[in-house]
Design a protein around this motif. Structure first.
Motif, mmCIF file in Angstrom:
data_model
loop_
_atom_site.group_PDB
_atom_site.id
_atom_site.type_symbol
_atom_site.label_atom_id
_atom_site.label_comp_id
_atom_site.label_asym_id
_atom_site.label_seq_id
_atom_site.Cartn_x
_atom_site.Cartn_y
_atom_site.Cartn_z
ATOM 1 N N GLU A 13 -7.625 4.989 -8.615
ATOM 2 C CA GLU A 13 -7.756 6.424 -8.375
ATOM 3 C C GLU A 13 -8.209 6.691 -6.936
ATOM 4 O O GLU A 13 -7.687 7.586 -6.265
ATOM 5 C CB GLU A 13 -8.768 7.019 -9.352
ATOM 6 C CG GLU A 13 -9.004 8.508 -9.168
ATOM 7 C CD GLU A 13 -10.065 9.041 -10.111
ATOM 8 O OE1 GLU A 13 -10.272 10.271 -10.125
ATOM 9 O OE2 GLU A 13 -10.688 8.239 -10.839
ATOM 10 N N ALA A 14 -9.172 5.890 -6.461
ATOM 11 C CA ALA A 14 -9.683 6.067 -5.092
ATOM 12 C C ALA A 14 -8.726 5.502 -4.052
ATOM 13 O O ALA A 14 -8.841 5.815 -2.867
ATOM 14 C CB ALA A 14 -11.046 5.392 -4.963
ATOM 15 N N LYS A 15 -7.778 4.663 -4.509
ATOM 16 C CA LYS A 15 -6.855 3.952 -3.615
ATOM 17 C C LYS A 15 -7.622 3.073 -2.620
ATOM 18 O O LYS A 15 -7.192 2.872 -1.481
ATOM 19 C CB LYS A 15 -5.925 4.929 -2.877
ATOM 20 C CG LYS A 15 -4.988 5.699 -3.805
ATOM 21 C CD LYS A 15 -4.044 6.590 -3.020
ATOM 22 C CE LYS A 15 -2.989 7.215 -3.920
ATOM 23 N NZ LYS A 15 -3.549 8.072 -4.970
ATOM 24 N N ARG A 16 -8.750 2.545 -3.087
ATOM 25 C CA ARG A 16 -9.591 1.682 -2.264
ATOM 26 C C ARG A 16 -10.235 0.613 -3.134
ATOM 27 O O ARG A 16 -10.684 0.902 -4.247
ATOM 28 C CB ARG A 16 -10.719 2.479 -1.591
ATOM 29 C CG ARG A 16 -10.272 3.405 -0.485
ATOM 30 C CD ARG A 16 -11.438 4.256 -0.037
ATOM 31 N NE ARG A 16 -11.100 5.073 1.121
ATOM 32 C CZ ARG A 16 -11.893 6.008 1.610
ATOM 33 N NH1 ARG A 16 -13.063 6.242 1.045
ATOM 34 N NH2 ARG A 16 -11.528 6.707 2.663
ATOM 35 N N LEU A 17 -10.305 -0.571 -2.596
ATOM 36 C CA LEU A 17 -11.068 -1.642 -3.222
ATOM 37 C C LEU A 17 -11.757 -2.419 -2.106
ATOM 38 O O LEU A 17 -11.180 -3.339 -1.534
ATOM 39 C CB LEU A 17 -10.162 -2.565 -4.044
ATOM 40 C CG LEU A 17 -10.882 -3.732 -4.751
ATOM 41 C CD1 LEU A 17 -11.974 -3.214 -5.680
ATOM 42 C CD2 LEU A 17 -9.881 -4.597 -5.514
ATOM 43 N N PRO A 18 -12.988 -2.038 -1.754
ATOM 44 C CA PRO A 18 -13.684 -2.767 -0.690
ATOM 45 C C PRO A 18 -13.939 -4.216 -1.101
ATOM 46 O O PRO A 18 -14.304 -4.478 -2.255
ATOM 47 C CB PRO A 18 -15.012 -2.002 -0.540
ATOM 48 C CG PRO A 18 -14.804 -0.697 -1.228
ATOM 49 C CD PRO A 18 -13.787 -0.930 -2.288
ATOM 50 N N HIS A 19 -13.725 -5.131 -0.175
ATOM 51 C CA HIS A 19 -14.035 -6.537 -0.433
ATOM 52 C C HIS A 19 -15.518 -6.643 -0.763
ATOM 53 O O HIS A 19 -16.373 -6.164 -0.014
ATOM 54 C CB HIS A 19 -13.696 -7.367 0.807
ATOM 55 C CG HIS A 19 -13.658 -8.842 0.565
ATOM 56 N ND1 HIS A 19 -14.776 -9.575 0.221
ATOM 57 C CD2 HIS A 19 -12.631 -9.734 0.628
ATOM 58 C CE1 HIS A 19 -14.457 -10.843 0.078
ATOM 59 N NE2 HIS A 19 -13.158 -10.963 0.309
ATOM 60 N N PHE B 91 -19.846 3.002 -9.287
ATOM 61 C CA PHE B 91 -18.807 2.239 -8.593
ATOM 62 C C PHE B 91 -17.808 3.196 -7.949
ATOM 63 O O PHE B 91 -17.421 3.021 -6.782
ATOM 64 C CB PHE B 91 -18.109 1.305 -9.571
ATOM 65 C CG PHE B 91 -16.890 0.627 -9.016
ATOM 66 C CD1 PHE B 91 -16.990 -0.302 -7.992
ATOM 67 C CD2 PHE B 91 -15.618 0.910 -9.514
ATOM 68 C CE1 PHE B 91 -15.862 -0.932 -7.475
ATOM 69 C CE2 PHE B 91 -14.491 0.287 -9.017
ATOM 70 C CZ PHE B 91 -14.619 -0.638 -7.990
ATOM 71 N N GLY B 92 -17.393 4.214 -8.682
ATOM 72 C CA GLY B 92 -16.450 5.182 -8.133
ATOM 73 C C GLY B 92 -17.000 5.886 -6.913
ATOM 74 O O GLY B 92 -16.297 6.054 -5.906
ATOM 75 N N ASN B 93 -18.259 6.292 -6.966
ATOM 76 C CA ASN B 93 -18.881 6.963 -5.816
ATOM 77 C C ASN B 93 -18.993 6.022 -4.623
ATOM 78 O O ASN B 93 -18.804 6.430 -3.468
ATOM 79 C CB ASN B 93 -20.268 7.478 -6.201
ATOM 80 C CG ASN B 93 -20.209 8.610 -7.211
ATOM 81 O OD1 ASN B 93 -19.198 9.306 -7.315
ATOM 82 N ND2 ASN B 93 -21.285 8.788 -7.969
ATOM 83 N N ALA B 94 -19.311 4.767 -4.890
ATOM 84 C CA ALA B 94 -19.508 3.790 -3.805
ATOM 85 C C ALA B 94 -18.219 3.499 -3.061
ATOM 86 O O ALA B 94 -18.211 3.343 -1.839
ATOM 87 C CB ALA B 94 -20.100 2.493 -4.363
#
Length: 432
Positions: A344-350, A421-424
């Motif tokens: 949903e965020a289109k992001r997955l930080p390492h 997690f979503g907010n981060a």
């Protein structure tokens, strides 16, 4: 389509795994022996050992025991204390560095000294001078030295060198291909009356930068080796031939080893293996039927799923350590929810590069990560593909694994972990 064929038993035959591991270890030992024999041809190059890594090492392998990963640790003698990791300044954000990548700078010497001390490596262009500084070229070292050496080692290996398991085979063949940072070696064996056995052995040349003497996990000093591997960045506005990729492998290995002693983390690892099995089996079925797998399977990689598991370990087993997790089914519920948030965020930080979660869970984690941008593992995946993968999560993965939602819905407390997690991961836009 019967869901059994998409999941079924996530485990593999233990006898087959033991046999495959024996084959992989035997070939790795023989290749390592030959590489050490060849290394004097490149004065200064010392090849120490190989370090098992990846899903077969971490207990995350699913369904088939057909792939084994190893880092091939090497050093350049005389330069151990002269090689410094140089962070790469971000071209977009002032005062920030590119996460996960670096240059290896050689200090306190001159090109002429390197020509004398490491003549063959020098002639292959391994040492590159830029703006008065000297760097080790990952591209030249990979293409002109290691790939050539592995190729020779494979051609030098004979049945007579190998153990009984090879000599009993009707056919035995090794081939290789490059896939930076790995060198892919394929082992093909055929025994009388049995299907052919094909095993992939991925070798990754790795320069040991240092030992982390400060990071702890659950009161244990990790002493993690920090490696850099040959992974230049094609298409980026950097000195591409010089780029190295720093690895978080040491941290991953320790966390997953400790995870086996905690029931909650075992449930999380089982949930990860269930989703990995779905990826593997749907890909095979699609290939056999000449159609495309579900979008989520084509967009995401195994390493993305592994990163989701690390975030779950952090939020559920560290930040909110009083939370209860009673089953693998419940863990699967939260795994899917965490994955949905990332899509949903289109992001997955390492997790290990500029993640505040890593610094919180691992006291003493290197402080230089604070000066880096956040490394988005989805950075090269088009936004439209991520949107389709999110839809495929609902339309395909959840339905095909006959997922019921973890039994009884989500606990309010655990739901707050998912929201955290979503907010981060939304945060700011300081992403690479």
């Amino acid at each position: 389509m019967d869901n059994f064929f998409l999941i079924g038993n996530i485990d593999f035959d233990r006898t087959d795994f033991a046999e495959s591991r024996q084959v992989a270890d035997e070939v790795m030992d023989l290749i390592l022996h030959d590489l050490r024999r060849q290394s004097p041809q490149y004065k200064g190059l010392r090849i120490d050992s190989y370090i098992r890594q990846g899903s077969s090492r971490d207990g995350l392998k699913v369904w088939k025991a057909d792939e084994f990963d190893s880092m091939l640790e090497f050093h350049i003698e005389g330069l151990e204390k002269r090689v410094e990791r140089m962070y790469i300044a971000s071209p977009l954000v002032s005062g920030k560095n590119i996460p996960g990548f670096c240059y290896l700078q050689i200090t306190g010497t001159t090109p002429e000294n390197l020509r004398k001390s490491c003549p063959e490596l020098f002639e292959e262009g391994v040492f590159q001078s830029k703006a008065g500084q000297i760097f080790i070229s990952s591209k030249r070292l990979y293409e002109r030295v290691f790939y050539s050496m592995v190729d020779k080692a494979i051609h030098n290996l004979t049945i007579e060198d190998a153990s009984t398991i090879f000599r009993n085979a009707e056919t035995f063949r090794l081939t290789q291909n490059w896939n930076p940072p790995a060198i892919n070696v394929t082992i093909e064996l055929k025994f009388s009356g049995k299907p052919a056995k094909v095993i992939d052995l991925d070798l990754v040349p790795a320069f040991c930068l240092s030992l982390d003497k400060t990071t702890r996990y659950k009161d244990c000093l990790l002493n993690c080796p920090i490696h850099a591997v040959c992974k230049w960045i094609d298409g980026e506005d950097f000195n591409q031939d010089l780029i190295w990729s720093a690895k978080s492998t040491g941290y991953e290995i320790h966390i997953l080893d400790v995870a086996r002693d905690d029931q909650r983390t075992l449930f999380i690892m089982t949930a990860l293996r269930i989703v990995k099995t779905y990826f593997v089996k749907t890909t095979q079925i699609a290939k056999a039927g000449s159609f495309l797998p579900p979008q989520i399977v084509t967009v995401l990689k195994s390493y993305h799923l592994k990163q989701i598991a690390f975030y779950m370990i952090y939020y559920i087993c560290h930040k909110y350590k009083h939370f209860k997790l009673y089953s693998a089914e419940k863990a699967l519920s939260y795994f899917i929810a965490f994955l949905d948030k990332a899509l949903e965020a289109k992001r997955l930080p390492h997790f290990f590069f500029t993640s505040s979660a890593a610094r919180d869970m691992l006291p003493g984690f290197p402080e230089q990560s604070r000066t880096q941008q956040r490394y988005n593992l989805f950075r090269k995946i088009p936004s439209e593909a991520l949107a389709k993968a999110k839809q495929s999560l609902s339309d395909n993965l959840i339905l095909n694994v006959a997922f019921s939602g973890g039994g009884g819905g989500r606990d309010d407390e655990l739901t707050s972990a998912i929201q955290d997690f979503g907010n981060a991961i939304l945060g700011d836009d300081d992403y690479f």
